[in-house]
Scaffold this motif. Structure first.
Motif, mmCIF file in Angstrom:
data_model
loop_
_atom_site.group_PDB
_atom_site.id
_atom_site.type_symbol
_atom_site.label_atom_id
_atom_site.label_comp_id
_atom_site.label_asym_id
_atom_site.label_seq_id
_atom_site.Cartn_x
_atom_site.Cartn_y
_atom_site.Cartn_z
ATOM 1 N N GLY B 60 0.836 -1.197 0.000
ATOM 2 C CA GLY B 60 0.000 0.000 0.000
ATOM 3 C C GLY B 60 0.867 1.242 0.000
ATOM 4 O O GLY B 60 0.613 2.207 -0.727
ATOM 5 N N GLY B 61 1.912 1.210 0.808
ATOM 6 C CA GLY B 61 2.823 2.351 0.878
ATOM 7 C C GLY B 61 3.487 2.618 -0.464
ATOM 8 O O GLY B 61 3.586 3.769 -0.898
ATOM 9 N N HIS B 123 -1.158 -5.362 -3.562
ATOM 10 C CA HIS B 123 -1.642 -4.883 -2.261
ATOM 11 C C HIS B 123 -2.967 -5.553 -1.929
ATOM 12 O O HIS B 123 -3.173 -6.058 -0.827
ATOM 13 N N ARG B 126 -2.353 -9.107 -0.992
ATOM 14 C CA ARG B 126 -1.820 -9.238 0.377
ATOM 15 C C ARG B 126 -2.943 -9.074 1.394
ATOM 16 O O ARG B 126 -3.081 -9.889 2.309
ATOM 17 N N VAL B 127 -3.760 -8.021 1.210
ATOM 18 C CA VAL B 127 -4.828 -7.781 2.175
ATOM 19 C C VAL B 127 -5.759 -8.990 2.211
ATOM 20 O O VAL B 127 -6.223 -9.409 3.268
ATOM 21 N N SER B 132 -7.245 -9.363 6.059
ATOM 22 C CA SER B 132 -7.347 -8.059 6.727
ATOM 23 C C SER B 132 -8.616 -7.304 6.352
ATOM 24 O O SER B 132 -8.818 -6.190 6.816
ATOM 25 N N ARG B 137 -12.536 -4.206 9.434
ATOM 26 C CA ARG B 137 -11.982 -3.458 8.303
ATOM 27 C C ARG B 137 -12.775 -3.657 7.016
ATOM 28 O O ARG B 137 -12.266 -3.379 5.927
ATOM 29 N N GLY B 144 -11.035 0.435 -0.837
ATOM 30 C CA GLY B 144 -9.909 -0.033 -1.637
ATOM 31 C C GLY B 144 -10.345 -0.431 -3.035
ATOM 32 O O GLY B 144 -9.670 -0.107 -4.021
ATOM 33 N N HIS B 239 -9.161 6.331 3.110
ATOM 34 C CA HIS B 239 -8.567 4.998 3.249
ATOM 35 C C HIS B 239 -7.505 4.986 4.358
ATOM 36 O O HIS B 239 -7.522 4.125 5.231
ATOM 37 N N PHE B 240 -6.605 5.966 4.322
ATOM 38 C CA PHE B 240 -5.540 6.000 5.335
ATOM 39 C C PHE B 240 -6.106 6.258 6.720
ATOM 40 O O PHE B 240 -5.693 5.645 7.706
ATOM 41 N N ILE B 249 -2.804 -1.326 11.586
ATOM 42 C CA ILE B 249 -2.545 -2.476 10.722
ATOM 43 C C ILE B 249 -3.024 -3.747 11.411
ATOM 44 O O ILE B 249 -2.834 -3.924 12.611
ATOM 45 N N SER B 250 -3.632 -4.616 10.610
ATOM 46 C CA SER B 250 -4.211 -5.827 11.167
ATOM 47 C C SER B 250 -3.132 -6.711 11.788
ATOM 48 O O SER B 250 -1.956 -6.582 11.477
HETATM 49 C C1 HEM Z 1 -4.516 3.877 -4.561
HETATM 50 C C2 HEM Z 1 -4.597 2.735 -4.027
HETATM 51 C C3 HEM Z 1 -4.262 2.337 -2.590
HETATM 52 C C4 HEM Z 1 -3.390 2.908 -1.714
HETATM 53 C C5 HEM Z 1 -2.482 4.117 -1.939
HETATM 54 C C6 HEM Z 1 -3.464 2.132 -0.492
HETATM 55 C C7 HEM Z 1 -2.685 2.368 0.629
HETATM 56 C C8 HEM Z 1 -2.717 1.612 1.786
HETATM 57 C C9 HEM Z 1 -1.739 1.680 2.838
HETATM 58 C C10 HEM Z 1 -0.519 2.593 2.861
HETATM 59 C C11 HEM Z 1 -2.111 0.781 3.798
HETATM 60 C C12 HEM Z 1 -1.325 0.444 5.072
HETATM 61 C C13 HEM Z 1 -0.782 -0.962 5.047
HETATM 62 C C14 HEM Z 1 -0.034 -1.394 3.833
HETATM 63 O O1 HEM Z 1 0.860 -0.654 3.356
HETATM 64 O O2 HEM Z 1 -0.342 -2.476 3.323
HETATM 65 C C15 HEM Z 1 -3.344 0.170 3.355
HETATM 66 C C16 HEM Z 1 -4.068 -0.777 4.049
HETATM 67 C C17 HEM Z 1 -5.228 -1.393 3.595
HETATM 68 N N1 HEM Z 1 -5.717 -1.357 2.299
HETATM 69 FE FE1 HEM Z 1 -5.045 -0.102 0.856
HETATM 70 N N2 HEM Z 1 -4.392 1.124 -0.644
HETATM 71 C C18 HEM Z 1 -4.890 1.201 -1.920
HETATM 72 C C19 HEM Z 1 -5.788 0.339 -2.483
HETATM 73 C C20 HEM Z 1 -6.424 -0.705 -1.812
HETATM 74 C C21 HEM Z 1 -7.183 -1.753 -2.434
HETATM 75 C C22 HEM Z 1 -7.389 -1.944 -3.937
HETATM 76 C C23 HEM Z 1 -7.678 -2.527 -1.415
HETATM 77 C C24 HEM Z 1 -8.572 -3.762 -1.495
HETATM 78 C C25 HEM Z 1 -9.455 -4.000 -2.364
HETATM 79 C C26 HEM Z 1 -7.226 -1.968 -0.166
HETATM 80 C C27 HEM Z 1 -7.553 -2.442 1.092
HETATM 81 C C28 HEM Z 1 -6.837 -2.148 2.241
HETATM 82 C C29 HEM Z 1 -7.135 -2.669 3.556
HETATM 83 C C30 HEM Z 1 -8.329 -3.574 3.942
HETATM 84 C C31 HEM Z 1 -6.134 -2.197 4.411
HETATM 85 C C32 HEM Z 1 -5.933 -2.520 5.907
HETATM 86 C C33 HEM Z 1 -4.925 -3.656 5.918
HETATM 87 C C34 HEM Z 1 -4.405 -4.001 7.261
HETATM 88 O O3 HEM Z 1 -4.811 -3.415 8.272
HETATM 89 O O4 HEM Z 1 -3.547 -4.928 7.290
HETATM 90 N N3 HEM Z 1 -6.441 -0.880 -0.448
HETATM 91 N N4 HEM Z 1 -3.684 0.686 2.117
#
Ligand code: HEM
Lengths: 295, 253
Positions: B60-61, B123, B126-127, B132, B137, B144, B239-240, B249-250
């Motif tokens: 995600g980062g 990403h 992984r989630v 997660s 969440r 996402g 999202h953040f 973080i989970s």
């Molecule tokens: C522009 C697109 C996206 C950005 C910049 C972004 C960014 C992030 C970041 C920085 C985190 C923190 C943990 C990590 O780095 O893995 C995160 C967590 C998360 N993201 Fe994203 N994300 C994006 C797209 C998505 C997509 C496509 C999904 C799922 C369909 C998603 C679902 C989640 C969830 C559920 C978490 C919490 C995960 C945890 O707590 O372990 N995100 N996201």
């Protein structure tokens, strides 16, 4: 072989090679960690969890990693950009259609589906189902285990379904669209020369024609429609009965709405795969022909 | 030397900018995060697992970092690019042959765009694999998915801008899908009931015409440079914020 090199070295396709390597690595890595976790004893897990739940300072422990990763990404991007130039083909010309005309690579899975489905399914219904299905995942997956760590044993079924969708119906179809499809969207093996004048005499049939019924007649319409409706209803009922016998608790917790949605999505996914196989082996074009739409 | 340093760090100006000193104390470590508008997206303290690369892959980062790179290089490209049929292609040529480092700029923008599509898929993977998206969440996963769609659309609209054969036909093939949408596409089923034609269907709305032309180029440009990025930034902010509000973080419960 020459042709393979030509496809592989197309600048935009370098991205796909990188994607294949990265997806391969991370799929391996995820399962590696999942299986490793599954083998651990409960007591060892607990001890590790306790340690990992402990809080540490974001500065420096997380921030420094983020900066390092950022530097690494910049280095990789710079190297990539120095060695491979972004493509710029001839000036656009509406009168000169390239053959094949391909969508950007991440949509080639959908474009590949055009071989098996009419555009309104491949280009509209399936994308909508993918988006809706992805959004619904957290609401139809009621298994509370495996929340926040890699595991396979605790959620086998969910993981298999997701990986089937992601790896087979998305990534694999993209790879076919990129590497196997040449002029006329015909199948070319990577070592075959792309021959624009090649034609393949393919006699498409509709499902009902296999049993001698004209698909455009009323009986054909009725049979085709029944096949589709029976596929979904029988599939959903059989799965229901199976679950009631083997996993009554699960079914009870799932409830009727969740069951209907998730089994519909599941059978749609499987149905897409079945239709692909039917087209490739029996040249079946439509299962159900109606005056308004064909499936 | 030390005296000079001390003098500088004790001026009113310095103190007005940096709210804490740099001695390595727990208090300063926390302030380093909390006193910085960019870093304070993070919590001051985080679980050991949340820091591990093997847990998040930092995907995600990385996706977010690529978005930043794309914004910076994209703004620079805008200085050299005009979204008109007469200029667009030749501006790309100028970038390649007359603008100093223009080609490098364009390369970085293009490859970062491709890479972002790859990292966002990973990403999501992984989630999913760490489960997660499970309570609490769920909604962040939904956000996402919206971000995933927006990212694909960003990449797609950018594909047309060089106005070369590659982009032109990729967009033609891509938007032909819209023509086939049920009811709102003129070739899709059931369009007759509300009178859908080539001139009022979904594809017409996307292209501003019945073909990929000057209007389509302008629409792609505005969506690509302004419309979608703004929407994506809003969704990313939520999202953040949700990552933190949902308990960070989970990890194993
Ligand atoms: C522009 C697109 C996206 C950005 C910049 C972004 C960014 C992030 C970041 C920085 C985190 C923190 C943990 C990590 O780095 O893995 C995160 C967590 C998360 N993201 Fe994203 N994300 C994006 C797209 C998505 C997509 C496509 C999904 C799922 C369909 C998603 C679902 C989640 C969830 C559920 C978490 C919490 C995960 C945890 O707590 O372990 N995100 N996201």
């Amino acid at each position: 072989m020459e042709n393979l090199l030509k496809i592989v070295s197309k600048p935009d396709n370098v991205a796909i090679i990188i994607m294949m390597v990265m997806v391969g690595f991370f799929v391996f890595f995820a399962f590696f960690q999942a299986l490793k976790n599954d083998r651990k004893k409960a007591s060892a897990k607990e001890e590790k969890n306790k340690l990992e739940k402990e809080k540490i300072h974001t500065w420096p422990y997380l921030a420094r990693k983020e900066f390092l990763v950022a530097i690494l990404v910049v280095v990789i991007l710079l190297a990539w950009s120095i060695f491979v130039d972004a493509p710029l083909e001839e000036h656009s010309n509406p009168n000169l259609t390239p053959n094949p005309a391909k969508a950007p690579w991440y949509f080639l899975g959908l474009q590949e589906l055009l071989v098996y489905f009419d555009p309104w399914i491949a280009g509209a219904i399936i994308p909508l189902l993918i988006i809706a299905g992805l959004m619904l995942i957290p609401y139809i997956d009621i298994n509370p285990r495996g929340n926040g760590y890699f595991t396979f044993a605790e959620r086998k079924f969910e993981i298999l379904i997701f990986c089937f969708g992601f790896l087979v119906l998305w990534i694999f179809l993209i790879i076919i669209g990129v590497f196997m499809r040449g002029p006329g969207w015909l199948w070319f093996w990577p070592w075959q020369e792309w021959d624009p004048s090649r034609v393949v005499a393919e006699i498409n049939v509709d499902l009902t024609q296999l049993i001698g019924v004209n698909s455009r007649s009323t009986p054909g319409f009725l049979i085709g429609g029944s096949v589709i409706i029976l596929y979904f209803s029988v599939g959903m009922i059989m799965l229901y009965l199976y679950l009631r016998k083997k996993k009554p608790n699960l079914l009870h917790k799932l409830g009727l709405t969740r069951y209907l949605i998730s089994s519909f999505l599941l059978w749609s996914m499987i149905g897409i795969a079945i239709k692909i196989i039917m087209k490739l082996t029996l040249n079946i074009k439509y299962i159900w022909v109606t005056p308004w739409f064909n499936i | 030397m030390r005296n000079i340093f001390k003098y500088i760090t004790e001026t009113q100006l310095w103190k007005s900018i940096f709210r804490h000193d740099y001695e390595d104390t727990p208090r300063n470590r926390a302030l380093q995060i909390l006193g910085n508008v960019f870093l304070h997206l993070h919590p001051a303290r985080i679980t050991r697992l949340g820091v591990k690369l093997k847990h998040t892959w930092c995907m995600g980062g990385i996706t977010f970092f690529l978005f930043i790179i794309l914004t910076v290089t994209g703004v620079l490209l805008m200085f050299y690019y005009r979204p008109t049929v007469a200029d667009a292609y030749w501006d790309m040529k100028d970038l390649e042959f007359t603008v100093r480092f223009g080609l490098l700029l364009r390369n970085i923008h293009r490859w970062a765009g491709h890479l972002m599509v790859i990292t966002i898929m990973l990403h999501m993977f992984r989630v999913f694999m760490t489960g997660s998206y499970k309570p609490p969440r769920e909604f962040n996963w939904v956000l996402g998915v919206v971000l995933l769609v927006l990212t694909l659309l960003l990449s797609f609209t950018g594909y047309l801008l060089p106005w070369d054969q590659l982009g032109f036909w990729a967009i033609t093939v891509g938007t032909n899908m819209a023509r086939a949408a049920p009811v709102i596409g003129h070739e899709g089923p059931l369009g007759e009931i509300i009178g859908t034609t080539v001139y009022n269907d979904l594809r017409f709305a996307l292209l501003g015409g019945s073909q990929v032309g000057a209007n389509a180029l302008l629409r792609a440009y505005v969506w690509h440079c302004i419309g979608i990025p703004i929407i994506a930034i809003v969704f990313m902010a939520v999202h953040f914020w949700r990552v933190r509000k949902d308990g960070g973080i989970s990890g194993p419960l």
